[in-house]
Scaffold this motif. Structure first.
Motif, PDB file in Angstrom:
ATOM      1  N   MET A 125      40.854  41.863   6.131  1.00 28.76           N
ATOM      2  CA  MET A 125      41.777  42.889   5.458  1.00 28.76           C
ATOM      3  C   MET A 125      42.762  42.239   4.758  1.00 28.76           C
ATOM      4  N   ASP A 126      42.692  42.967   3.582  1.00 35.85           N
ATOM      5  CA  ASP A 126      43.794  42.584   2.437  1.00 35.85           C
ATOM      6  C   ASP A 126      44.265  43.429   1.915  1.00 35.85           C
ATOM      7  N   PRO A 127      45.496  44.022   2.034  1.00 35.58           N
ATOM      8  CA  PRO A 127      46.492  43.294   2.825  1.00 35.58           C
ATOM      9  C   PRO A 127      46.622  43.731   4.209  1.00 35.58           C
ATOM     10  N   PRO A 128      47.352  43.198   5.224  1.00 39.78           N
ATOM     11  CA  PRO A 128      47.497  43.582   6.535  1.00 39.78           C
ATOM     12  C   PRO A 128      48.039  44.957   6.755  1.00 39.78           C
ATOM     13  N   PRO A 129      47.662  45.763   7.929  1.00 46.84           N
ATOM     14  CA  PRO A 129      47.733  47.112   7.866  1.00 46.84           C
ATOM     15  C   PRO A 129      49.213  47.616   7.641  1.00 46.84           C
ATOM     16  N   ASN A 130      50.323  46.775   8.147  1.00 51.12           N
ATOM     17  CA  ASN A 130      51.706  47.244   7.766  1.00 51.12           C
ATOM     18  C   ASN A 130      51.877  47.333   6.385  1.00 51.12           C
ATOM     19  N   ASN A 131      51.150  46.638   5.755  1.00 50.97           N
ATOM     20  CA  ASN A 131      51.500  46.413   4.348  1.00 50.97           C
ATOM     21  C   ASN A 131      50.875  47.963   3.541  1.00 50.97           C
ATOM     22  N   ILE A 132      49.990  48.333   4.244  1.00 50.13           N
ATOM     23  CA  ILE A 132      49.236  49.395   3.743  1.00 50.13           C
ATOM     24  C   ILE A 132      50.132  50.786   4.071  1.00 50.13           C
ATOM     25  N   ILE A 133      50.821  50.537   5.168  1.00 49.59           N
ATOM     26  CA  ILE A 133      51.911  51.673   5.324  1.00 49.59           C
ATOM     27  C   ILE A 133      52.903  51.792   4.370  1.00 49.59           C
ATOM     28  N   ARG A 134      53.345  50.455   4.194  1.00 53.01           N
ATOM     29  CA  ARG A 134      54.524  50.033   3.162  1.00 53.01           C
ATOM     30  C   ARG A 134      54.093  50.616   1.720  1.00 53.01           C
ATOM     31  N   LEU A 135      52.655  50.529   1.096  1.00 58.29           N
ATOM     32  CA  LEU A 135      52.482  50.917   0.163  1.00 58.29           C
ATOM     33  C   LEU A 135      52.614  52.553   0.309  1.00 58.29           C
ATOM     34  N   VAL A 136      51.911  52.945   0.970  1.00 56.71           N
ATOM     35  CA  VAL A 136      52.001  54.525   1.264  1.00 56.71           C
ATOM     36  C   VAL A 136      53.274  55.128   1.152  1.00 56.71           C
ATOM     37  N   GLN A 137      54.226  54.318   1.809  1.00 58.08           N
ATOM     38  CA  GLN A 137      55.643  54.778   1.891  1.00 58.08           C
ATOM     39  C   GLN A 137      56.262  54.892   0.330  1.00 58.08           C
ATOM     40  N   LEU A 138      55.707  53.943  -0.235  1.00 58.98           N
ATOM     41  CA  LEU A 138      56.330  53.716  -1.701  1.00 58.98           C
ATOM     42  C   LEU A 138      55.408  54.512  -2.729  1.00 58.98           C
ATOM     43  N   GLY A 139      54.502  55.333  -2.169  1.00 58.86           N
ATOM     44  CA  GLY A 139      53.657  55.952  -3.262  1.00 58.86           C
ATOM     45  C   GLY A 139      52.864  55.343  -4.051  1.00 58.86           C
ATOM     46  N   MET A 140      52.551  53.963  -3.710  1.00 61.13           N
ATOM     47  CA  MET A 140      51.547  53.360  -4.400  1.00 61.13           C
ATOM     48  C   MET A 140      50.215  53.533  -4.225  1.00 61.13           C
ATOM     49  N   LYS A 141      49.656  54.786  -4.448  1.00 60.52           N
ATOM     50  CA  LYS A 141      48.448  55.085  -3.824  1.00 60.52           C
ATOM     51  C   LYS A 141      47.318  54.383  -4.299  1.00 60.52           C
ATOM     52  N   LYS A 142      47.064  53.917  -5.525  1.00 58.79           N
ATOM     53  CA  LYS A 142      46.022  53.327  -5.743  1.00 58.79           C
ATOM     54  C   LYS A 142      45.838  51.835  -5.155  1.00 58.79           C
ATOM     55  N   GLN A 143      46.850  51.408  -5.096  1.00 63.36           N
ATOM     56  CA  GLN A 143      46.875  50.070  -4.191  1.00 63.36           C
ATOM     57  C   GLN A 143      46.297  50.354  -2.618  1.00 63.36           C
ATOM     58  N   ALA A 144      46.977  51.393  -2.202  1.00 61.21           N
ATOM     59  CA  ALA A 144      46.479  51.602  -0.722  1.00 61.21           C
ATOM     60  C   ALA A 144      45.073  51.880  -0.811  1.00 61.21           C
ATOM     61  N   LEU A 145      44.673  52.822  -1.726  1.00 59.97           N
ATOM     62  CA  LEU A 145      43.357  53.562  -1.497  1.00 59.97           C
ATOM     63  C   LEU A 145      42.347  52.422  -1.888  1.00 59.97           C
ATOM     64  N   GLU A 146      42.659  51.434  -2.867  1.00 55.86           N
ATOM     65  CA  GLU A 146      41.505  50.386  -3.099  1.00 55.86           C
ATOM     66  C   GLU A 146      41.493  49.207  -2.332  1.00 55.86           C
ATOM     67  N   SER A 147      42.281  49.327  -1.158  1.00 61.42           N
ATOM     68  CA  SER A 147      42.257  48.245  -0.321  1.00 61.42           C
ATOM     69  C   SER A 147      41.224  48.046   0.723  1.00 61.42           C
ATOM     70  N   SER A 148      40.922  46.773   0.918  1.00 68.04           N
ATOM     71  CA  SER A 148      39.454  46.528   1.623  1.00 68.04           C
ATOM     72  C   SER A 148      40.023  47.051   3.243  1.00 68.04           C
ATOM     73  N   THR A 149      41.422  46.862   3.386  1.00 66.46           N
ATOM     74  CA  THR A 149      41.883  47.171   4.754  1.00 66.46           C
ATOM     75  C   THR A 149      41.503  48.593   5.580  1.00 66.46           C
ATOM     76  N   ILE A 150      41.456  49.527   4.769  1.00 70.00           N
ATOM     77  CA  ILE A 150      41.055  50.756   5.205  1.00 70.00           C
ATOM     78  C   ILE A 150      39.677  51.010   5.558  1.00 70.00           C
ATOM     79  N   TRP A 151      38.750  50.161   5.130  1.00 66.06           N
ATOM     80  CA  TRP A 151      37.334  50.112   5.486  1.00 66.06           C
ATOM     81  C   TRP A 151      37.080  49.323   6.586  1.00 66.06           C
ATOM     82  N   SER A 152      37.792  48.024   6.581  1.00 67.19           N
ATOM     83  CA  SER A 152      37.727  47.128   7.770  1.00 67.19           C
ATOM     84  C   SER A 152      37.947  47.776   8.949  1.00 67.19           C
TER      85      SER A 152
END
Ligand code: SF4
Ligand code: SF4
Lengths: 283, 192
Positions: free
Chosen positions: B41-68
C-alpha cells in the motif's frame, strides 16, 4: 449408532469453493452432519455470493447476488453457510435488508419470493455447539498436534461486531475429540485471499510466515476453518518443510471414523503419511 | 503533491456512500499497523482517509492502497473509532472507475472483472476459466503455470462450469446498474 433421533433439516449453502476446488471440505462436512442427524438441504439453484469481487466494485450488485440466495431459503428454515466469506456476504445482506425495507420489497418483487430478514444464518461452529461430540463413537484424533487457523473470519466490519465470535471453537471441539491444540501467533492472520492470484509476490511471503509459524510451534498439521485459506496455504507456500493442512470438517470426520481416501488425494500437500502414522486412515 | 486542486464535496460523497464517518478518524494509525497488506500500500490506509477529508480526490483514487485492500477487516477490530475501512475502500474503488482515475493496480481490477464476468455468464464462479482468461488478459502465460498444473492434477479445477438455472435473475442483478462503475467496467472489456 445410538437410538434414532429426530433428524433436523437445515438449508445449506455450499458456495463456489466448496462445490469445486474444495469438494473434500463439502463432502466431509456433509458426512459429519449426516452422522449427527443433521440433514443438509442444499439451496436449490444457489448462486455465487458475489465473492470478494462484487462488493469490491459495486455494493448494489453484491447485495442483489447475496439476497437472491436468501430468497431461496425454505420458509422457517435456518441457513448453514459453509464458507466464512460467503457467510459474511449473506449475513451482511440479511442485516442490510432488515434495515432497508425498500430494498427488501424491491428484491422480493424481483425474485417473486419472500425473504425473511430475520432468518438464522449459521456457521458450522454454531451448529457444532448443539452436538455432543464426546458421545460420538470413533477413534478420536489420537493426540494429533495441530494449530488452528481461522484466517480473517474472526475480524468483522464494525456493524457486525455483535455477532457471535468464533474464537476458540475449533480448539474446543477438536480437543474434546482427543487432539492437542497448540497456541500460536498466526491463527487469525489473513491468508491473502484473492491477491493470491493477482499479487502472488505479496501473498507468498505472508503464507510462508504462517507455515513457518506452524513449524516453529511444533504442529503436525494446520487445521483451517475456510476453504479459501486452505487453498492459499497449499498453493502459495514456498518453504521446503511441508506441513499438511486439513479442513476442520475433515478432522471432525476422521475423529468419528468416517473418511474417504478421495478427500486426501485432492490435497496439494499429502496428509496421508501423517494420518497413517496416527492410524487415522488405513491405506 | 498538488494541494490546490481540491474537491470539497468529495469527503461528503464518500461518507454518504460508505455509510462510515471517516471524520471520526483520529489518525492513530492502528489500521495500517495491523494491515497484512501494508507493504503493498502506498500510502497507508489512514493517509487515504486524510486525502479524502482534504478533498484530494485524484491522489486518493489513484493510490495503490485502495486496490491492495482485500477487505479482511483486520483493521476494523483495531480501529478505536469503529470506522469501516473496508467499506470506505469499496467506495473508493467504485469511484476510481467512475471518475476515470488511473488505476494503480490494473491486474487486481482485471481479476475482479474476470470473476464478475464468470458470475454474469454462469451465476457461479468457474475458476479454471477465470484463471485462463486472467492469464490472457495480463499476458502472463507462464507465471504460476506450476500452481495451475498442480491444481489440475489434484482435480481442484473443474473443466466445465456449473450453472445457475434461473439466469434471468442473475442478469437482472447485473442490469440494475445503479452503479456507473459496473457499467464502465462492462463497456471497457466485454465482461462483465
Ligand atoms: S485505526 Fe481508525 S481511527 Fe485510527 S487511523 Fe485508522 S481509521 Fe483512523
Ligand atoms: S480491510 Fe483492507 S486496510 Fe483493513 S486490514 Fe484488511 S487489507 Fe488492510
Amino acid at each position: 449408532m445410538n437410538a434414532p433421533k429426530n433428524r433436523v433439516d437445515i438449508a445449506y449453502y455450499p458456495g463456489c469453493s466448496l462445490a469445486t476446488t474444495a469438494k473434500e471440505n463439502n463432502r466431509s462436512l456433509i458426512r459429519f452432519c449426516n452422522r449427527v442427524e443433521i440433514n443438509l438441504v442444499e439451496l436449490p439453484d444457489w448462486n455465487c455470493c458475489g465473492s470478494s469481487s462484487a462488493h469490491s466494485i459495486d455494493s448494489d450488485l453484491a447485495l442483489d447476488l447475496a439476497a437472491r440466495n436468501l430468497s431461496l431459503v425454505p420458509k422457517g428454515m435456518s441457513l448453514l453457510v459453509a464458507c466464512p466469506n460467503c457467510l459474511l456476504r449473506l449475513n451482511g445482506a440479511r442485516l442490510h435488508l432488515k434495515n432497508d425495507p425498500e430494498a427488501l420489497k424491491r428484491l422480493e418483487a424481483e425474485f417473486g419470493r419472500s425473504i425473511d430478514a430475520d432468518m438464522k444464518i449459521l456457521h458450522f461452529f454454531e451448529l457444532l455447539a448443539t452436538v455432543d461430540l464426546k458421545s460420538l463413537e470413533g477413534p478420536g484424533l489420537k493426540g494429533l498436534r495441530f494449530v488452528p487457523y481461522y484466517g480473517c473470519m474472526m475480524a468483522r466490519p464494525p456493524g457486525m461486531m455483535d455477532e457471535r465470535p468464533e474464537q476458540g471453537q475449533m480448539e474446543a471441539a477438536l480437543k474434546s475429540l482427543g487432539a492437542e491444540p497448540i497456541r500460536w501467533g498466526y491463527a487469525s492472520r489473513c491468508c491473502g485471499t484473492f491477491l493470491s492470484v493477482a499479487r502472488p509476490d505479496v501473498v507468498t511471503p505472508m503464507v510462508d510466515d504462517i507455515i513457518k509459524g506452524a513449524v516453529k510451534a511444533g504442529a503436525e498439521c494446520i487445521i483451517t476453518a475456510c476453504a479459501m485459506c486452505h487453498m492459499n496455504l497449499e498453493v502459495r507456500h514456498t518453504i521446503s518443510k511441508k506441513v499438511p493442512i486439513l479442513h476442520f470438517s475433515e478432522a471432525l470426520s476422521l475423529a468419528i471414523g468416517e473418511s474417504d481416501k478421495d478427500w486426501f488425494t485432492r490435497h496439494l500437500i499429502d496428509p496421508r503419511p501423517l494420518l497413517r502414522s496416527k492410524r487415522l486412515i488405513s491405506q | 503533491m498538488n494541494v490546490t486542486r481540491r474537491d470539497s464535496d468529495f469527503g461528503k460523497k464518500v461518507i454518504e456512500r460508505s455509510g462510515t464517518d471517516i471524520n471520526r478518524c483520529l489518525h492513530c494509525r492502528c489500521c495500517g499497523g495491523g494491515c497484512p497488506f501494508i507493504a503493498a500500500m502506498d500510502p497507508p490506509p489512514n493517509n487515504i482517509i486524510r486525502l479524502v477529508q482534504l478533498g484530494m480526490k485524484k491522489q486518493a483514487l489513484e493510490s495503490s492502497t485502495i486496490w491492495s485492500c482485500v477487505g479482511c477487516h483486520t483493521c476494523s477490530i483495531q480501529c478505536p473509532m469503529a470506522i469501516d475501512i473496508a467499506a470506505f475502500m469499496d467506495v473508493l474503488r467504485g469511484l476510481a472507475i467512475e471518475e476515470g482515475a488511473k488505476i494503480a493496480e490494473p491486474d487486481i481490477l482485471g481479476f475482479h472483472q474476470e470473476v464478475l464476468g464468470s458470475i454474469r455468464r454462469y451465476g457461479r464462479t468457474h475458476k479454471l476459466e477465470i484463471m485462463l482468461r486472467y492469464k490472457l488478459k495480463t499476458r502472463d502465460f507462464f507465471g504460476d503455470m506450476n500452481v495451475g498444473l498442480k491444481m489440475l492434477a489434484r482435480r481442484k479445477l473443474d473443466l466445465l462450469p456449473s450453472k445457475v438455472k434461473a439466469m434471468a435473475e442473475i442478469r437482472k442483478a447485473f442490469e440494475r446498474g445503479k452503479s456507473r462503475a459496473l457499467q464502465i467496467v462492462a463497456e471497457k472489456g466485454e465482461n462483465p
